[in-house]
Design an enzyme around this catalytic site. Structure first.
Site, PDB file in Angstrom:
ATOM      1  N   LYS A  49     -16.001   9.760   2.023  1.00 19.00           N
ATOM      2  CA  LYS A  49     -15.345   9.313   0.786  1.00 19.00           C
ATOM      3  C   LYS A  49     -15.403   7.789   0.678  1.00 19.00           C
ATOM      4  O   LYS A  49     -15.742   7.239  -0.361  1.00 19.00           O
ATOM      5  CB  LYS A  49     -13.875   9.770   0.758  1.00 19.00           C
ATOM      6  N   THR A  50     -15.040   7.139   1.770  1.00 16.47           N
ATOM      7  CA  THR A  50     -15.051   5.677   1.757  1.00 16.47           C
ATOM      8  C   THR A  50     -16.483   5.181   1.560  1.00 16.47           C
ATOM      9  O   THR A  50     -16.740   4.231   0.823  1.00 16.47           O
ATOM     10  CB  THR A  50     -14.443   5.147   3.073  1.00 16.47           C
ATOM     11  N   ASP A 240      -9.272   3.934  -2.855  1.00 12.67           N
ATOM     12  CA  ASP A 240      -9.474   4.749  -1.648  1.00 12.67           C
ATOM     13  C   ASP A 240      -8.113   5.308  -1.201  1.00 12.67           C
ATOM     14  O   ASP A 240      -7.071   4.741  -1.553  1.00 12.67           O
ATOM     15  CB  ASP A 240     -10.054   3.856  -0.529  1.00 12.67           C
ATOM     16  N   GLU A 241      -8.091   6.376  -0.447  1.00  9.54           N
ATOM     17  CA  GLU A 241      -6.856   6.966   0.104  1.00  9.54           C
ATOM     18  C   GLU A 241      -5.816   7.210  -0.997  1.00  9.54           C
ATOM     19  O   GLU A 241      -4.636   6.901  -0.836  1.00  9.54           O
ATOM     20  CB  GLU A 241      -6.240   6.051   1.181  1.00  9.54           C
ATOM     21  N   GLN A 271      -4.586  14.807   4.110  1.00 11.33           N
ATOM     22  CA  GLN A 271      -4.266  13.631   4.921  1.00 11.33           C
ATOM     23  C   GLN A 271      -3.134  12.811   4.331  1.00 11.33           C
ATOM     24  O   GLN A 271      -2.995  11.625   4.623  1.00 11.33           O
ATOM     25  CB  GLN A 271      -5.500  12.744   5.076  1.00 11.33           C
ATOM     26  N   ARG A 626     -10.141  11.830  13.731  1.00  9.22           N
ATOM     27  CA  ARG A 626     -10.627  10.468  13.987  1.00  9.22           C
ATOM     28  C   ARG A 626     -11.777  10.476  14.991  1.00  9.22           C
ATOM     29  O   ARG A 626     -12.485   9.508  15.169  1.00  9.22           O
ATOM     30  CB  ARG A 626      -9.519   9.547  14.559  1.00  9.22           C
TER      31      ARG A 626
END
Ligand code: ATP
Ligand code: MG
Length: 684
Positions: A49-50, A240-241, A271, A626
Site C-alpha cells: 500500500k505504501t 497512508d494508514e 490494522q 512485520r
C-alpha cells in the site's frame, strides 16, 4: 532591439519512462495509474500500500502534475521523508514544493500562514507536554480549587481528559465518567479548568498538538475563501494508514478535498490499533459512501513475508468478527522454517533465548538492525534490556525511555537512596517534592532540619525515621502526607536493619507512591506495573546497596553518566512496542510475553469487552506481519517473581486462534553448566 528567449518546458508525460508494470503488480498498477478521482486502496499488511502511494506520487509528477499541487499525509514524518526519497530516485525532479508529512506538521504549515484569522500571530509557540503542564498548573492556581480533603487530578491527567474529549468528540463529563470515575466529584472544576486553559493558550499565543488539528479545521470551516484556495492548491491528496485517522483528521481531509475529490487513501481495517486515541475505523469503511464514485482497489498479494509467516497471519486474524475478509497470497516462495513457538521457563529464560538467537543470527549474517523485538507494553522489555546490556548487544528503544530512566522508577529509587545514603540531598528532595503541599522552599527547609539533626553524618541507621522526622514542621497542607512518608521510611529500615530490596519497593508503592501516581499520571496502570516489575527484579538481590548500584549502572547503559543521549548505534536491534512498529518491516521479528494478561492485556481480558479484544487481536496481527523471513513467538511458562506470588502463566489465547501445524514448537532446555554437576568430594 529585442531578444527572443524560450522558457524550458516542465517535465511532461513519458519523460522518465518508468516501467510501472514491471515494478508493480496488476492491482497496484491499476491504482497507481488510475484517473483522478476518489480512490481507496484497502489491503492487508505488506501488500504494498505504501509502495503504491509512493509510485502514485511519481506517476502524477511524470504526468505533469506540479509537486506543489500534491499533499501526502503519512503516519510519521520519517515515513514521509523515506517515501519522498524514493520518489526522487524514481523521477529526478525537484519535489521540495510537495507538501508531505504528518497531519500535525501539515496543519502547522497552514496555520503559520493564517494564524491571525484565529486571534494568534504567525509566530505562535507549540507547547510540548511540559509546557502544557506548567500552563495548566497556572490555570489551576487561578481557579482557586480547594484540594485540601481530596486530590484534584494532576496536569497530566487533565491533559489526557481534554485531549480525549477533543479527539473523540465526546464531552468532558462523559470521558471522566467512563475513564476516570474516581474524579467524578471534580467534574465541574475540570470543565472550568478546560475552558480557562483554552483561553490561556490564546493569551500566550501558543497551541498544543490537538490545537494544530482543531484550529486548522476551524479555519477551513469558517473561511470559505481560504478553503477554496487550499482545495485548488491540493489537486491530489494522498493519505497512508487511513484506518487510524480520527474524526478531526477525517474532517480536515473532507474540507481539503471537497469539490474536486482527487483523493487516494490507503489502509487496512485489520490494522486499526489506535481507537484509544480516537481513531475510528469507520473513516475507512465508509469512504465509498462518503465519496461517491470512489474506486476501490484491493491488493491480494503479500510481498513482505515468506508464505509460512503469511499463512499464520491470515489465520490469526480470522477470529475477528468485524473485518473484511481478505486472504492474502504470498508472492514470495515457500520452503522457509515455520514460525517458532517457544515456551520458556521464566522471563529470564525468555530474555536469554532472544539474546542467544539474536547473536546466532548475527553470526549467520543477519544484521542487527534487521531484527526487532516487539511487545505489547514498554515494561515488558525490561528483562531483554538487561540481558542485552550484559551481553553487549547494542539496541535502540522506540517505545519509550530505557526502563531505569523513567521518572517513576527514579522516584521510587529516591526513597531507597535516601535511607541508604542520608547525605543524598537530591534524593531527599525528589522524594519529598512528591508530597502534595511541598514546593522547593518547603523542601529546602525540611532538608535543613534533617541536616540539623546530625543524622546525615551518622554511620548507624535510625531504628525509626518517624522518631526523628515527625518533629519537623512541614507546610500545613503537607502534614498528612509527611506523616505517611515517615511511616513508609520506618518500614524500609525495620528497627535499624535494611529491609530486602523488593519489600522496600513494596512499602514505597503501597505506603506513599501509589496515591501519587494515580493522581499524577494519565497512565497509572502502566506505571504501577513498571514498579511491580522493579519489585520482581529486586527479588534477585539481598543487598540494597548492590541493587541500587545495579539500577544506576543500568540507567546509564549508554555509557554516558551525564544522561545525554548517544546517537543510536547504526547497527542495533530495535526494541519497540507494537504500536510504534506500524508500517515497518524487519527480516527477523520476536514477539515476546505472549501470555494472557500481558498480551492480550489483562484489563481487557477482565473487562470481557469484545471490541477491545478484537483491537488486541489486530495488534497481534500487526506484530506478526512485520516479519519478512523469520518469526519467533515466545512466552514464559511461569513468572516466579510475580508480585502476586508464584504464578503459572497461561499462554496467550491468540495462540489458540491458529492450527498448531502452522508453527514449529521449540523445546528449549538449558545446557548443563559445570556448576550444575555434582562431582562428589574429589572427582579427580
Ligand atoms: P503495511 O500494511 O505493513 O503498512 P504495506 O501494504 O504498506 O504494509 P509496503 O510496506 O508498501 O506494504 O510493502 C511491503 C514490502 O513489499 C516492501 O518491502 C515493498 O517494497 C515490497 N513490495 C510491495 N509491492 C511490491 C512489488 N510489486 N514488487 C516488489 N516488491 C514489492
Ligand atoms: Mg504501509
Amino acid at each position: 532591439m529585442s531578444r527572443s528567449y524560450n522558457l524550458n518546458s516542465q517535465p511532461k508525460a513519458g519523460r522518465f519512462s518508468l516501467d510501472y508494470q514491471a515494478e508493480l503488480n496488476e492491482e497496484q498498477y491499476a491504482a497507481v495509474c488510475s484517473k483522478p478521482g476518489p480512490a481507496l486502496v484497502i489491503a492487508g499488511a505488506g501488500s504494498g500500500k505504501t509502495r503504491t502511494l509512493t509510485y502514485r506520487v511519481a506517476y502524477l509528477i511524470e504526468k505533469g502534475v506540479e509537486p506543489k499541487n500534491i499533499l501526502l499525509l503519512t503516519f510519521t514524518n520519517k515515513a514521509s521523508r523515506e517515501m519522498l526519497e524514493r520518489v526522487r530516485e524514481l523521477v529526478p525532479v525537484d519535489i521540495s514544493d510537495l507538501w508531505g508529512g504528518t497531519f500535525h506538521s501539515i496543519c502547522n504549515r497552514i496555520l503559520r500562514r493564517h494564524a491571525e484569522e484565529l486571534g494568534f500571530t504567525s509566530s505562535f509557540s507549540i507547547l510540548d507536554r511540559d509546557d502544557q503542564k506548567s500552563l495548566i498548573n497556572s490555570v489551576i492556581a487561578d481557579c482557586d480549587i480547594d484540594t485540601k480533603d481530596k486530590r484534584f487530578p494532576k496536569a497530566d491527567v487533565l491533559l489526557t481528559i481534554f485531549s480525549l474529549a477533543l479527539n473523540t468528540g465526546a464531552d468532558i463529563p462523559k470521558i471522566v465518567d467512563e475513564s476516570y470515575p474516581y474524579f467524578e466529584d471534580w467534574i465541574e472544576q475540570i470543565v472550568e479548568v478546560g475552558a480557562k486553559y483554552t483561553k490561556k493558550k490564546l493569551e500566550v499565543n501558543s497551541m498544543d498538538f490537538d490545537d494544530l488539528l482543531l484550529l486548522t479545521v476551524k479555519l477551513l470551516k469558517n473561511n470559505l475563501d481560504l478553503r477554496q484556495r487550499y482545495q485548488k492548491k491540493f489537486q491530489h491528496i494522498m493519505v497512508d494508514e487511513f484506518q487510524d485517522t480520527n474524526h478531526v483528521q477525517s474532517s480536515l481531509v473532507n474540507y481539503l478535498v471537497a469539490g474536486q475529490e482527487s483523493i487516494m487513501v490507503v489502509g487496512d481495517d485489520a490494522q486499526s490499533i489506535y481507537s484509544w486515541r480516537g481513531a475510528d475505523m469507520e473513516n475507512i469503511l465508509s469512504f465509498p459512501d462518503r465519496f461517491k464514485d470512489a474506486k476501490v482497489f484491493r491488493i491480494e498479494s503479500n510481498y513482505r513475508s515468506v508464505p509460512e509467516i503469511l499463512e499464520l497471519s491470515n489465520s490469526a486474524i480470522k477470529a475477528n468478527r468485524k473485518q473484511f475478509d481478505k486472504n492474502l497470497k504470498a508472492h514470495r516462495t515457500g520452503g522457509s522454517a515455520r514460525p517458532a513457538l517457544v515456551a520458556l521457563d521464566d522471563p529470564g529464560a525468555q530474555a536469554n533465548f532472544v539474546a542467544q538467537r539474536v547473536l546466532e543470527l548475527r553470526d549467520e549474517g543477519v544484521e542487527l538492525e534487521e531484527m526487532a523485538i516487539l511487545y505489547r507494553a514498554h515494561h515488558q522489555s525490561l528483562e531483554i534490556q538487561m540481558e542485552f546490556t550484559s551481553r553487549n548487544i547494542p539496541f535502540q528503544i522506540t517505545s519509550g525511555l530505557r526502563f531505569f530512566e523513567q521518572a517513576h522508577i527514579k522516584d521510587v529509587s529516591a526513597f531507597m537512596r535516601f535511607v541508604v545514603n542520608r547525605k543524598d540531598e537530591v534524593s531527599f528532595k525528589r522524594m519529598i517534592l512528591l508530597l502534595p503541599g511541598i514546593g522547593n522552599v518547603g523542601a529546602d527547609k525540611l532538608w535543613r532540619s534533617w541536616v540539623a539533626t546530625g543524622w546525615h553524618q551518622r554511620e548507624d541507621n535510625p531504628a525509626k525515621f518517624s522518631d526523628i522526622l515527625l518533629d519537623f514542621k512541614p507546610p500545613k497542607k503537607a502534614q498528612a502526607g509527611w506523616e505517611q512518608l515517615c511511616y513508609t521510611l520506618d518500614e524500609l529500615v525495620n528497627g535499624g536493619e535494611f529491609a530486602r530490596p523488593s519489600s522496600m519497593v513494596y512499602s514505597i508503592l503501597e505506603g506513599t507512591y501509589d496515591d501519587y501516581i494515580r493522581a499524577t499520571f494519565d497512565n497509572y496502570e502502566q506505571r504501577k506495573q513498571d514498579i511491580q516489575q522493579l519489585m520482581d527484579y529486586g527479588e534477585g538481590f539481598d543487598d540494597i546497596m548492590e541493587f541500587l548500584a545495579q539500577l544506576s549502572l543500568m540507567s546509564t547503559a549508554d555509557g554516558d553518566p551525564s544522561g545525554k543521549k548517544e546517537q543510536p548505534d547504526d547497527e542495533s536491534v530495535v526494541l519497540s512496542s507494537i504500536h510504534q512498529a506500524k508500517g515497518l518491516e524487519w527480516k527477523v521479528v520476536f514477539v515476546i510475553w505472549l501470555t494472557d494478561g500481558m498480551f492480550p492485556n489483562g484489563r481487557i481480558l477482565d473487562a470481557d469487552d469484545q471490541d477491545a479484544m478484537e483491537e488486541e487481536r489486530r495488534l497481534f496481527y500487526v506484530a506478526i506481519t512485520r516479519a519478512k523471513d523469520e518469526l519467533y513467538l515466545t512466552y514464559p511458562m511461569i513468572n516466579p517473581k510475580s508480585y502476586r506470588g508464584d504464578l503459572v502463566q497461561t499462554p496467550s489465547s491468540f495462540l489458540d486462534d491458529f492450527p498448531r501445524e502452522l508453527v514449529e514448537e521449540w523445546n528449549v532446555s538449558s545446557a548443563p553448566s559445570w556448576d550444575d554437576h555434582d562431582f562428589g568430594d574429589d572427582p579427580f
